[in-house]
Design an enzyme around this catalytic site. Sequence first.
Site, PDB file in Angstrom:
ATOM      1  N   ASN A  11       0.864  -1.179   0.000  1.00 56.28           N
ATOM      2  CA  ASN A  11       0.000   0.000   0.000  1.00 56.28           C
ATOM      3  C   ASN A  11       0.902   1.232   0.000  1.00 56.28           C
ATOM      4  O   ASN A  11       1.471   1.583   1.024  1.00 56.28           O
ATOM      5  CB  ASN A  11      -0.889  -0.029   1.262  1.00 56.28           C
ATOM      6  CG  ASN A  11      -1.695   1.237   1.431  1.00 56.28           C
ATOM      7  OD1 ASN A  11      -1.802   2.048   0.507  1.00 56.28           O
ATOM      8  ND2 ASN A  11      -2.274   1.420   2.609  1.00 56.28           N
ATOM      9  N   LYS A  13       0.095   4.249  -0.329  1.00 56.96           N
ATOM     10  CA  LYS A  13      -0.559   5.442   0.217  1.00 56.96           C
ATOM     11  C   LYS A  13      -0.302   6.644  -0.717  1.00 56.96           C
ATOM     12  O   LYS A  13      -0.194   6.456  -1.924  1.00 56.96           O
ATOM     13  CB  LYS A  13      -0.095   5.704   1.648  1.00 56.96           C
ATOM     14  CG  LYS A  13      -0.229   4.458   2.532  1.00 56.96           C
ATOM     15  CD  LYS A  13      -0.071   4.732   3.991  1.00 56.96           C
ATOM     16  CE  LYS A  13      -0.217   3.433   4.765  1.00 56.96           C
ATOM     17  NZ  LYS A  13      -0.227   3.630   6.201  1.00 56.96           N
ATOM     18  N   HIS A  97      -9.648   1.581   4.648  1.00 59.22           N
ATOM     19  CA  HIS A  97      -8.402   1.731   5.405  1.00 59.22           C
ATOM     20  C   HIS A  97      -8.659   2.718   6.552  1.00 59.22           C
ATOM     21  O   HIS A  97      -9.434   3.663   6.400  1.00 59.22           O
ATOM     22  CB  HIS A  97      -7.302   2.245   4.481  1.00 59.22           C
ATOM     23  CG  HIS A  97      -5.957   2.220   5.122  1.00 59.22           C
ATOM     24  ND1 HIS A  97      -5.567   3.155   6.039  1.00 59.22           N
ATOM     25  CD2 HIS A  97      -4.930   1.341   5.008  1.00 59.22           C
ATOM     26  CE1 HIS A  97      -4.337   2.857   6.461  1.00 59.22           C
ATOM     27  NE2 HIS A  97      -3.933   1.759   5.846  1.00 59.22           N
ATOM     28  N   GLU A  99      -7.075   5.123   7.575  1.00 60.16           N
ATOM     29  CA  GLU A  99      -6.841   6.529   7.211  1.00 60.16           C
ATOM     30  C   GLU A  99      -8.039   7.101   6.458  1.00 60.16           C
ATOM     31  O   GLU A  99      -8.345   8.284   6.570  1.00 60.16           O
ATOM     32  CB  GLU A  99      -5.534   6.637   6.395  1.00 60.16           C
ATOM     33  CG  GLU A  99      -4.314   6.462   7.302  1.00 60.16           C
ATOM     34  CD  GLU A  99      -3.113   5.807   6.631  1.00 60.16           C
ATOM     35  OE1 GLU A  99      -3.058   5.754   5.396  1.00 60.16           O
ATOM     36  OE2 GLU A  99      -2.223   5.347   7.378  1.00 60.16           O
ATOM     37  N   GLU A 167      -5.844  -4.508  10.605  1.00 62.05           N
ATOM     38  CA  GLU A 167      -4.818  -3.495  10.837  1.00 62.05           C
ATOM     39  C   GLU A 167      -5.147  -2.714  12.111  1.00 62.05           C
ATOM     40  O   GLU A 167      -5.986  -1.795  12.077  1.00 62.05           O
ATOM     41  CB  GLU A 167      -4.756  -2.512   9.659  1.00 62.05           C
ATOM     42  CG  GLU A 167      -4.366  -3.148   8.349  1.00 62.05           C
ATOM     43  CD  GLU A 167      -3.734  -2.132   7.411  1.00 62.05           C
ATOM     44  OE1 GLU A 167      -2.614  -2.374   6.969  1.00 62.05           O
ATOM     45  OE2 GLU A 167      -4.357  -1.085   7.145  1.00 62.05           O
ATOM     46  N   GLY A 173       2.220   2.491  10.848  1.00 61.78           N
ATOM     47  CA  GLY A 173       3.235   3.543  10.725  1.00 61.78           C
ATOM     48  C   GLY A 173       3.906   3.930  12.030  1.00 61.78           C
ATOM     49  O   GLY A 173       4.566   4.953  12.118  1.00 61.78           O
ATOM     50  N   SER A 213       2.996  -1.818  10.493  1.00 63.60           N
ATOM     51  CA  SER A 213       4.431  -1.885  10.791  1.00 63.60           C
ATOM     52  C   SER A 213       5.059  -3.234  10.455  1.00 63.60           C
ATOM     53  O   SER A 213       5.976  -3.695  11.149  1.00 63.60           O
ATOM     54  CB  SER A 213       4.702  -1.526  12.257  1.00 63.60           C
ATOM     55  OG  SER A 213       4.317  -0.193  12.506  1.00 63.60           O
TER      56      SER A 213
END
Length: 253
Positions: A11, A13, A97, A99, A167, A173, A213
Amino acid sequence: MSTTRPIVIGNWKMHGLSEHLAEIRLLTAMLDGVELRCDVAICPPATLLRVVAEALDGTRIAAGGQDCHFESEGAFTGDVSAVMLRDAGATYVILGHSERRQYHAETNALVRAKALSAHRAGVCPVVCIGESEDERLRGVTLDVIVRQLDESLPETASREPLIIAYEPVWAIGTGRTPTDDEIVEVHSAIRDELVRRLGHEAGMATRIVYGGSMKPANARAILALSDVDGGLVGQASLQAKDFLGIIAEFAPA
Ligand code: PGA
């Protein structure tokens, strides 16, 4: 474990300009002649999807999108539909996701509608679910996960391929990952719920990947856990060397 081959999905992003295609070329060159024991996909930003898909054409790596609208076309300025992703060469699309859920207020119902549109377009949805740090600390992780799963699954999930990405929001991250036991507990709860909702065959065929991560240093341990059918990789998918380091965990010794 899923009855379908594991998969590692990159991904990117909101990273990547044309020059980043060099990493794609490097990755395909490094994989040349290597026996793969997993499926591999890369999801670049929409601006790069077509060129990435073209660069991957004829290789064993697929391309995917990072989001889509729930309609196939219309007056939705700035949006991209699943049909358009398919037209640009996407096999997969990441949906829901954290985000997107956080910065675009995406709800489970919206994710479900998007997953349905992806199925209609012949694109495999990668539906992301995961608890926040606060939810984990309050001990409600499994409740949150099962609810997100139930409300995000489209009715087509029992007959069309779909991937679930677990996730934990606090692991994305941050360099932090759950313990092995914590990952196994959540993945097995997801598997049970998939089998209950979709029936044994479709529930077992659905891949449950871990994200948050993941890097070459921790991939082997995570990918070996029961009911972990691959990974959704952010930061470590941007460099061919790191991404290969994760894919290689499935390669024959
Ligand atoms: P990360 O991101 O690997 O950089 O933590 C994973 C993701 O958000 O899909």
